[in-house]
Enzyme design. Structure first.
Site, PDB file in Angstrom:
ATOM      1  CE  LYS A   1     -27.378  34.792   5.140  1.00 47.53           C
ATOM      2  NZ  LYS A   1     -27.081  34.159   5.617  1.00 47.53           N
TER       3      LYS A   1
ATOM      4  NE  ARG B   1     -33.064  22.091   2.968  1.00 49.03           N
ATOM      5  CZ  ARG B   1     -33.914  21.026   1.983  1.00 49.03           C
ATOM      6  NH1 ARG B   1     -34.964  20.440   0.948  1.00 49.03           N
ATOM      7  NH2 ARG B   1     -33.188  19.737   2.106  1.00 49.03           N
TER       8      ARG B   1
ATOM      9  NE  ARG C   1     -27.965  30.720  12.504  1.00 46.29           N
ATOM     10  CZ  ARG C   1     -28.397  30.368  12.241  1.00 46.29           C
ATOM     11  NH1 ARG C   1     -29.097  30.573  10.812  1.00 46.29           N
ATOM     12  NH2 ARG C   1     -28.938  29.008  12.599  1.00 46.29           N
TER      13      ARG C   1
END
Ligand code: BTN
Length: 312
Positions: free
Chosen positions: A171, A304, A107
Protein backbone atom coordinates in the site's frame (compact mmCIF):
# COMPACT_ATOMS: atom_id res chain seq x y z
CA UNK A 1 -7.11 16.61 20.47
CA UNK A 2 -9.25 19.46 19.28
CA UNK A 3 -7.25 22.20 20.98
CA UNK A 4 -3.59 22.22 19.98
CA UNK A 5 -1.06 22.48 22.83
CA UNK A 6 0.32 26.07 22.61
CA UNK A 7 3.76 24.97 23.88
CA UNK A 8 4.08 22.30 21.18
CA UNK A 9 2.77 24.68 18.53
CA UNK A 10 5.43 27.21 19.56
CA UNK A 11 8.23 24.62 19.64
CA UNK A 12 7.33 23.29 16.19
CA UNK A 13 7.07 26.79 14.78
CA UNK A 14 10.64 27.38 15.92
CA UNK A 15 11.77 24.10 14.39
CA UNK A 16 10.14 25.26 11.14
CA UNK A 17 11.78 28.69 11.26
CA UNK A 18 15.32 27.90 12.44
CA UNK A 19 15.58 24.11 12.27
CA UNK A 20 15.88 23.46 16.02
CA UNK A 21 14.48 24.30 19.43
CA UNK A 22 16.30 24.22 22.78
CA UNK A 23 15.44 21.05 24.73
CA UNK A 24 14.12 23.00 27.71
CA UNK A 25 11.61 24.71 25.38
CA UNK A 26 10.21 21.35 24.28
CA UNK A 27 6.97 20.64 26.21
CA UNK A 28 7.30 18.02 28.97
CA UNK A 29 3.89 16.52 28.32
CA UNK A 30 2.17 15.29 25.16
CA UNK A 31 3.84 14.29 21.91
CA UNK A 32 7.57 13.61 22.34
CA UNK A 33 10.32 14.77 19.97
CA UNK A 34 11.17 11.11 19.40
CA UNK A 35 7.59 10.29 18.33
CA UNK A 36 7.92 13.01 15.71
CA UNK A 37 11.23 11.60 14.47
CA UNK A 38 13.15 14.75 15.45
CA UNK A 39 16.81 14.42 16.46
CA UNK A 40 17.36 14.85 20.20
CA UNK A 41 20.80 16.24 21.05
CA UNK A 42 22.27 17.15 24.47
CA UNK A 43 20.62 20.56 24.52
CA UNK A 44 18.43 20.84 21.45
CA UNK A 45 15.80 19.11 19.35
CA UNK A 46 16.59 19.31 15.62
CA UNK A 47 14.89 18.72 12.31
CA UNK A 48 16.68 15.83 10.54
CA UNK A 49 18.66 17.01 7.48
CA UNK A 50 16.60 14.88 5.11
CA UNK A 51 13.26 16.40 6.17
CA UNK A 52 11.95 19.19 3.93
CA UNK A 53 8.88 20.80 5.51
CA UNK A 54 5.99 22.05 3.36
CA UNK A 55 6.39 25.60 2.00
CA UNK A 56 3.06 27.43 2.33
CA UNK A 57 4.06 30.29 0.01
CA UNK A 58 5.12 27.90 -2.72
CA UNK A 59 1.89 25.94 -2.36
CA UNK A 60 -0.30 29.05 -2.42
CA UNK A 61 1.47 30.33 -5.54
CA UNK A 62 1.30 26.98 -7.34
CA UNK A 63 -2.23 25.84 -6.50
CA UNK A 64 -5.34 27.05 -8.37
CA UNK A 65 -6.78 30.30 -6.88
CA UNK A 66 -10.02 28.44 -6.21
CA UNK A 67 -8.43 26.80 -3.15
CA UNK A 68 -7.61 28.48 0.16
CA UNK A 69 -4.66 26.66 1.71
CA UNK A 70 -3.94 26.08 5.39
CA UNK A 71 -0.76 24.45 6.72
CA UNK A 72 -0.65 23.10 10.27
CA UNK A 73 2.49 21.82 11.99
CA UNK A 74 0.38 19.16 13.67
CA UNK A 75 -3.26 18.26 14.19
CA UNK A 76 -5.23 15.20 15.26
CA UNK A 77 -6.61 14.57 11.76
CA UNK A 78 -6.91 16.86 8.73
CA UNK A 79 -10.35 15.36 7.95
CA UNK A 80 -11.57 16.08 11.48
CA UNK A 81 -10.14 19.61 11.29
CA UNK A 82 -11.87 20.32 7.96
CA UNK A 83 -15.20 19.09 9.39
CA UNK A 84 -14.73 21.29 12.50
CA UNK A 85 -13.88 24.26 10.30
CA UNK A 86 -16.94 23.57 8.15
CA UNK A 87 -19.28 23.85 11.14
CA UNK A 88 -17.73 27.24 12.03
CA UNK A 89 -16.98 28.99 8.74
CA UNK A 90 -17.47 26.57 5.84
CA UNK A 91 -15.09 23.97 4.47
CA UNK A 92 -15.66 24.21 0.70
CA UNK A 93 -12.72 25.00 -1.61
CA UNK A 94 -10.36 24.68 1.32
CA UNK A 95 -7.23 22.56 1.61
CA UNK A 96 -5.66 21.56 4.90
CA UNK A 97 -2.17 20.09 5.02
CA UNK A 98 -0.24 19.01 8.05
CA UNK A 99 3.26 17.82 8.85
CA UNK A 100 1.95 15.35 11.44
CA UNK A 101 -1.35 13.80 12.51
CA UNK A 102 -1.59 12.59 16.09
CA UNK A 103 -4.82 10.66 15.37
CA UNK A 104 -4.92 10.17 11.60
CA UNK A 105 -8.02 8.23 10.57
CA UNK A 106 -8.22 5.43 8.03
CA UNK A 107 -11.20 3.63 6.56
CA UNK A 108 -13.29 1.24 8.66
CA UNK A 109 -12.17 2.89 11.91
CA UNK A 110 -8.46 2.13 11.44
CA UNK A 111 -5.69 4.54 12.41
CA UNK A 112 -3.45 6.13 9.77
CA UNK A 113 0.18 6.58 10.73
CA UNK A 114 2.86 8.85 9.30
CA UNK A 115 6.07 10.63 10.29
CA UNK A 116 6.44 14.36 10.94
CA UNK A 117 7.38 16.17 7.72
CA UNK A 118 7.98 13.01 5.68
CA UNK A 119 4.62 12.07 4.21
CA UNK A 120 1.53 13.76 2.83
CA UNK A 121 -1.57 14.19 4.98
CA UNK A 122 -4.06 16.46 3.27
CA UNK A 123 -7.79 17.10 3.14
CA UNK A 124 -9.67 19.04 0.48
CA UNK A 125 -13.23 20.24 1.05
CA UNK A 126 -15.38 20.35 -2.09
CA UNK A 127 -19.08 21.02 -2.28
CA UNK A 128 -21.32 19.25 -4.79
CA UNK A 129 -24.87 20.50 -5.47
CA UNK A 130 -26.07 16.91 -5.06
CA UNK A 131 -27.50 14.80 -2.26
CA UNK A 132 -25.37 12.24 -0.45
CA UNK A 133 -26.72 9.22 -2.33
CA UNK A 134 -26.06 10.86 -5.73
CA UNK A 135 -22.31 10.78 -5.05
CA UNK A 136 -21.64 7.12 -5.89
CA UNK A 137 -18.12 6.39 -7.10
CA UNK A 138 -16.71 9.67 -5.76
CA UNK A 139 -14.02 7.98 -3.68
CA UNK A 140 -12.90 5.99 -6.74
CA UNK A 141 -12.74 9.26 -8.72
CA UNK A 142 -10.37 10.54 -6.01
CA UNK A 143 -8.31 7.33 -6.30
CA UNK A 144 -8.02 7.82 -10.06
CA UNK A 145 -6.88 11.44 -9.58
CA UNK A 146 -4.14 10.26 -7.26
CA UNK A 147 -3.07 7.56 -9.70
CA UNK A 148 -2.96 10.09 -12.56
CA UNK A 149 -0.76 12.45 -10.51
CA UNK A 150 1.59 9.60 -9.58
CA UNK A 151 1.77 8.44 -13.18
CA UNK A 152 3.06 11.88 -14.23
CA UNK A 153 5.96 11.21 -11.86
CA UNK A 154 6.63 7.83 -13.41
CA UNK A 155 5.10 5.87 -10.51
CA UNK A 156 3.07 3.01 -11.88
CA UNK A 157 0.42 2.26 -9.24
CA UNK A 158 -2.91 0.45 -9.18
CA UNK A 159 -6.19 0.86 -7.33
CA UNK A 160 -7.81 -1.68 -5.08
CA UNK A 161 -11.53 -0.96 -4.94
CA UNK A 162 -12.82 1.41 -3.84
CA UNK A 163 -9.70 3.60 -3.55
CA UNK A 164 -6.56 2.06 -2.02
CA UNK A 165 -3.40 2.85 -3.98
CA UNK A 166 -1.06 -0.09 -4.32
CA UNK A 167 2.27 -0.77 -5.97
CA UNK A 168 3.27 -4.40 -6.34
CA UNK A 169 0.92 -5.59 -3.58
CA UNK A 170 2.11 -2.94 -1.11
CA UNK A 171 0.00 0.00 0.00
CA UNK A 172 1.34 3.40 -1.07
CA UNK A 173 -1.55 5.70 -0.24
CA UNK A 174 -5.00 5.74 1.33
CA UNK A 175 -8.11 7.83 0.83
CA UNK A 176 -10.89 8.64 3.28
CA UNK A 177 -13.86 10.51 1.80
CA UNK A 178 -16.46 11.67 4.29
CA UNK A 179 -19.74 13.30 3.24
CA UNK A 180 -21.45 16.11 5.16
CA UNK A 181 -24.93 17.29 4.06
CA UNK A 182 -25.17 21.06 3.54
CA UNK A 183 -28.06 23.45 2.81
CA UNK A 184 -27.31 23.34 -0.91
CA UNK A 185 -25.91 19.85 -1.41
CA UNK A 186 -23.06 17.83 0.09
CA UNK A 187 -19.59 18.73 1.28
CA UNK A 188 -17.09 16.03 0.34
CA UNK A 189 -14.25 15.89 2.84
CA UNK A 190 -11.52 14.30 0.75
CA UNK A 191 -8.65 13.03 2.89
CA UNK A 192 -5.51 11.66 1.25
CA UNK A 193 -2.47 10.12 2.91
CA UNK A 194 0.60 9.30 0.81
CA UNK A 195 3.63 7.47 2.14
CA UNK A 196 6.39 9.62 0.69
CA UNK A 197 9.27 8.73 2.99
CA UNK A 198 7.77 6.41 5.59
CA UNK A 199 10.39 5.45 8.19
CA UNK A 200 10.93 1.82 9.16
CA UNK A 201 9.81 2.75 12.68
CA UNK A 202 6.35 3.77 11.40
CA UNK A 203 6.14 1.02 8.78
CA UNK A 204 6.70 -1.63 11.47
CA UNK A 205 3.61 -0.40 13.37
CA UNK A 206 1.32 -0.85 10.34
CA UNK A 207 -0.54 -4.15 10.12
CA UNK A 208 -0.21 -4.53 6.36
CA UNK A 209 2.45 -4.49 3.70
CA UNK A 210 3.35 -0.85 2.87
CA UNK A 211 5.71 1.01 0.59
CA UNK A 212 6.68 4.64 0.02
CA UNK A 213 7.66 6.86 -2.92
CA UNK A 214 11.29 7.00 -1.75
CA UNK A 215 11.46 3.20 -1.51
CA UNK A 216 10.15 3.09 -5.07
CA UNK A 217 12.90 5.49 -6.16
CA UNK A 218 10.62 8.51 -6.81
CA UNK A 219 12.20 11.80 -5.77
CA UNK A 220 9.31 14.27 -6.31
CA UNK A 221 8.97 16.80 -3.48
CA UNK A 222 5.92 16.60 -1.22
CA UNK A 223 4.87 20.11 -2.30
CA UNK A 224 5.00 19.29 -6.00
CA UNK A 225 3.03 16.11 -5.44
CA UNK A 226 0.38 18.04 -3.46
CA UNK A 227 0.06 20.47 -6.40
CA UNK A 228 -0.18 17.62 -8.94
CA UNK A 229 -2.78 15.76 -6.84
CA UNK A 230 -4.94 18.88 -6.28
CA UNK A 231 -4.83 19.79 -9.97
CA UNK A 232 -5.85 16.28 -10.93
CA UNK A 233 -8.60 16.19 -8.26
CA UNK A 234 -10.16 19.48 -9.41
CA UNK A 235 -10.13 18.29 -13.03
CA UNK A 236 -11.82 14.99 -12.11
CA UNK A 237 -14.37 16.74 -9.86
CA UNK A 238 -15.38 18.98 -12.78
CA UNK A 239 -16.05 15.97 -15.00
CA UNK A 240 -17.80 14.13 -12.14
CA UNK A 241 -20.09 17.12 -11.39
CA UNK A 242 -21.05 17.27 -15.05
CA UNK A 243 -21.39 13.61 -16.00
CA UNK A 244 -21.22 11.54 -12.79
CA UNK A 245 -19.13 8.36 -12.51
CA UNK A 246 -19.81 7.13 -16.09
CA UNK A 247 -16.68 8.74 -17.69
CA UNK A 248 -14.49 7.00 -15.09
CA UNK A 249 -15.78 3.41 -15.39
CA UNK A 250 -13.30 2.25 -18.01
CA UNK A 251 -10.31 3.97 -16.38
CA UNK A 252 -11.19 2.41 -13.03
CA UNK A 253 -11.48 -1.11 -14.42
CA UNK A 254 -8.12 -0.88 -16.18
CA UNK A 255 -6.45 0.52 -13.05
CA UNK A 256 -7.99 -2.08 -10.73
CA UNK A 257 -5.46 -4.64 -9.49
CA UNK A 258 -8.18 -7.27 -9.02
CA UNK A 259 -10.07 -6.82 -12.30
CA UNK A 260 -11.25 -10.23 -13.58
CA UNK A 261 -9.47 -11.95 -10.71
CA UNK A 262 -10.63 -14.11 -7.84
CA UNK A 263 -11.08 -12.08 -4.66
CA UNK A 264 -12.34 -12.57 -1.14
CA UNK A 265 -15.13 -10.30 0.05
CA UNK A 266 -15.44 -9.87 3.79
CA UNK A 267 -19.11 -9.04 4.35
CA UNK A 268 -20.24 -8.51 7.95
CA UNK A 269 -17.53 -10.84 9.30
CA UNK A 270 -18.26 -13.51 6.68
CA UNK A 271 -15.83 -14.30 3.82
CA UNK A 272 -17.04 -15.13 0.32
CA UNK A 273 -15.08 -15.74 -2.87
CA UNK A 274 -16.00 -14.26 -6.24
CA UNK A 275 -14.56 -12.91 -9.49
CA UNK A 276 -14.23 -9.13 -9.79
CA UNK A 277 -16.14 -7.92 -12.88
CA UNK A 278 -15.58 -4.17 -12.73
CA UNK A 279 -17.48 -1.30 -11.15
CA UNK A 280 -20.97 -0.09 -11.99
CA UNK A 281 -22.33 3.42 -12.53
CA UNK A 282 -22.97 3.86 -8.77
CA UNK A 283 -19.34 3.02 -7.94
CA UNK A 284 -20.33 -0.40 -6.57
CA UNK A 285 -18.19 -3.47 -7.28
CA UNK A 286 -19.56 -6.13 -9.62
CA UNK A 287 -18.81 -9.59 -8.24
CA UNK A 288 -19.54 -12.83 -10.06
CA UNK A 289 -20.45 -15.81 -7.89
CA UNK A 290 -21.68 -19.11 -9.38
CA UNK A 291 -22.39 -17.45 -12.71
CA UNK A 292 -24.46 -14.63 -11.17
CA UNK A 293 -23.14 -11.06 -10.94
CA UNK A 294 -24.22 -8.81 -8.09
CA UNK A 295 -23.14 -5.35 -6.97
CA UNK A 296 -21.68 -4.64 -3.52
CA UNK A 297 -21.08 -1.18 -2.05
CA UNK A 298 -17.94 -0.08 -0.23
CA UNK A 299 -19.74 0.43 3.08
CA UNK A 300 -20.53 -3.29 3.15
CA UNK A 301 -17.28 -5.05 2.36
CA UNK A 302 -13.54 -5.21 2.40
CA UNK A 303 -11.74 -6.87 -0.46
CA UNK A 304 -8.54 -8.84 -0.86
CA UNK A 305 -6.97 -11.10 -3.48
CA UNK A 306 -8.07 -14.73 -3.12
CA UNK A 307 -4.47 -15.87 -2.58
CA UNK A 308 -3.77 -13.76 0.56
CA UNK A 309 -4.70 -14.82 4.07
CA UNK A 310 -4.93 -11.61 6.10
CA UNK A 311 -7.60 -8.95 5.49
CA UNK A 312 -6.02 -5.77 4.09
C1 BTN B 1 -7.22 4.24 4.46
O1 BTN B 1 -6.57 3.72 3.55
O2 BTN B 1 -7.62 3.58 5.42
C2 BTN B 1 -7.52 5.72 4.37
C3 BTN B 1 -6.41 6.55 4.94
C4 BTN B 1 -6.67 8.03 4.83
C5 BTN B 1 -5.61 8.84 5.52
C6 BTN B 1 -5.74 10.31 5.26
S1 BTN B 1 -4.34 11.21 5.86
C7 BTN B 1 -5.17 12.71 5.63
C8 BTN B 1 -6.62 12.50 6.01
N1 BTN B 1 -6.82 12.73 7.44
C9 BTN B 1 -7.15 11.63 8.09
O3 BTN B 1 -7.35 11.55 9.31
N2 BTN B 1 -7.20 10.60 7.23
C10 BTN B 1 -6.94 11.00 5.87
Amino acid sequence: MTTPDPALTKALQQVREVGYVLSHDWPHRGITARELGLNEGASSVRLPDDVQLHDLNYLQNSLPDQLSVQLLDYIDSTNSELIRRHTKSGGADHLILTEYQSAGRGRRGKVWLGDYGRNIAMTMGIEFPLTLNALGGLSSVVGLALLQALELEGVDSQLKWPNDVWVKEQKLAGILVELVPTKTGTLAVVGIGVNVDLTNAQASKIDQSVTSLRRLGASISRDDLVVAVCTSLLKNFDAYSRDGFAPFLEAFDSAHCLQDQAAILVLGGESQEGIVRGVDITGGLRIEQNGVTRVVTSGEVSLRPAATEEPQ
